[in-house]
Design a protein around this motif. Structure first.
Motif, short mmCIF file in Angstrom:
data_model
loop_
_atom_site.label_atom_id
_atom_site.label_comp_id
_atom_site.label_asym_id
_atom_site.label_seq_id
_atom_site.Cartn_x
_atom_site.Cartn_y
_atom_site.Cartn_z
N GLN B 9 44.91 -34.69 8.28
CA GLN B 9 45.34 -33.15 9.08
C GLN B 9 45.77 -33.28 10.25
OE1 GLN B 9 43.76 -30.81 6.68
NE2 GLN B 9 45.49 -30.04 8.51
N ASP B 10 46.49 -34.48 10.89
CA ASP B 10 46.86 -34.46 11.66
C ASP B 10 48.22 -34.48 11.87
OD1 ASP B 10 44.74 -34.16 13.55
OD2 ASP B 10 44.32 -36.39 13.81
N LEU B 11 48.55 -35.04 11.00
CA LEU B 11 49.97 -35.33 10.44
C LEU B 11 50.57 -34.13 9.74
CD1 LEU B 11 52.55 -37.35 10.26
CD2 LEU B 11 51.57 -38.01 7.93
N SER B 12 49.73 -33.24 9.00
CA SER B 12 49.91 -32.40 7.97
C SER B 12 50.54 -31.33 8.76
CB SER B 12 48.69 -32.01 6.82
OG SER B 12 49.67 -30.80 6.48
N ASP B 13 49.11 -31.10 9.98
CA ASP B 13 49.43 -29.94 11.30
C ASP B 13 51.06 -30.71 12.08
OD1 ASP B 13 47.41 -28.70 10.83
OD2 ASP B 13 45.96 -29.56 11.88
N LEU B 14 51.51 -31.21 12.58
CA LEU B 14 52.27 -31.75 13.11
C LEU B 14 53.92 -31.33 12.13
CD1 LEU B 14 51.67 -35.80 14.64
CD2 LEU B 14 52.25 -32.70 15.88
N SER B 26 53.43 -29.42 4.16
CA SER B 26 52.75 -30.27 4.47
C SER B 26 51.99 -30.85 4.25
CB SER B 26 52.92 -29.46 6.10
OG SER B 26 51.61 -28.69 5.61
N ASN B 27 51.39 -30.53 3.64
CA ASN B 27 50.04 -31.12 3.20
C ASN B 27 50.58 -32.16 2.56
OD1 ASN B 27 48.02 -30.65 4.54
ND2 ASN B 27 47.07 -28.33 2.32
#
Lengths: 201, 201
Positions: B9-14, B26-27
């Protein structure tokens, strides 16, 4: 003629090998990260290296997981006689968000696709058959995407599971008009599916 | 309900804070990098940290560069009396690829956009005015994108340059029907521009 510096071109090439990112967008992203988004680039670099070391796939079902067995496979309150088969973990999370299903999952991490050189042994199929053979599985729900590759993977799985144990119920998700959509924009195939599978009102 | 692991989720948010990448994409990208694309994730992580340390912006014109002054500003064969102003380096590389222009550039690295909190002092304008004051500049070509923000930035620059030196020629790119396009699909504004600026045949 001056052109994009090699470092930015390298980044752009890497980004364009991601699904859903074309060469125009990858150029824009690479330049953005190199000029305006340096702190974002730094965060991304860290988060990526963290992901590589931390994230695994569950050794039972193939779902993404921080441990060797995922939370769903560990959860003893779930119905262990049903396995729902999906293409990837995003599909799993989407089904989980609907709260309609309380059985187990199996994540193939791909679909059979001869055109992309993906055969049955390249995706997570043998572990599914092993689970069916060894566990008390009564129903397998095939929930792959309704396209050529998803459909042929479903057919392949149906054959394999029937060979293994003809008593297992094999189902697939209903096709029809999606909730909230408009008949006007439904494809012919969707109309055909929804009329064929019409139900008593 | 099981949901996406925090790391993914962190990577997706970035990733979703990058231009042109929405939450669905992004997900998908984050999951792809975490499961199927680990070697790509590793390469990306390395390339990003390299970019951060190596890529700078040219101290004269604001173009991306591996050195403090870019190849174009260093090139003594170019016409130093003309400066073409662009929003970012991608626009510069696109104009360079056309081989139609042999003068110098100035890269604003943004446009004035009150709605996004970007004022004249947030982009590379003062260094442009300094070049015009100190160098032998005869013409400034404003080549910003033909939209509200680009047009108002052009107007602002025109005022500033005229205040500084009323003898400098200020031009902007011609508007009209793009080569290879179809009149049927041209916007009303494009039709208006192309009729107003019609030329003797």
């Amino acid at each position: 003629m001056s052109s994009i510096p090699k470092e930015i071109q390298d980044l752009s090439d890497l980004l364009s090998s991601l699904p859903g990112i074309g060469p125009k967008l990858s150029n824009r992203l690479a330049l953005y990260l190199a000029v305006n988004g340096k702190s974002l680039a730094l965060n991304l670099s860290h988060t990526l290296s963290e992901i590589i070391s931390k994230v695994k796939t569950c050794e039972i079902c193939g779902n993404v997981s921080l441990e060797s067995v995922c939370d769903i496979c560990k959860d003893t309150s779930r119905d262990r006689s049903t396995i729902l088969v999906v293409e990837d973990s995003l599909d799993l999370f989407n089904i989980e968000a609907s709260n309609i299903y309380r059985g187990l999952y199996h994540v193939l991490n791909g679909v059979i696709s001869p055109i992309n050189g993906v055969g049955p042994s390249d995706i997570n199929i043998s572990s599914l058959l092993k689970r069916i053979k060894e566990d008390e599985v009564k129903e397998v729900i095939l929930a792959l995407n309704p396209n050529v590759e998803g459909d042929s993977t479903s057919l392949y799985l149906k054959d394999q599971i029937e060979n293994l144990d003809p008593n297992i119920t094999i189902t697939k998700l209903a096709k029809g008009i999606p909730a909230g959509s408009d008949l006007e924009f439904a494809s012919t195939q969707t109309i055909v599916d929804s009329v064929k599978s019409r139900k008593q009102f």
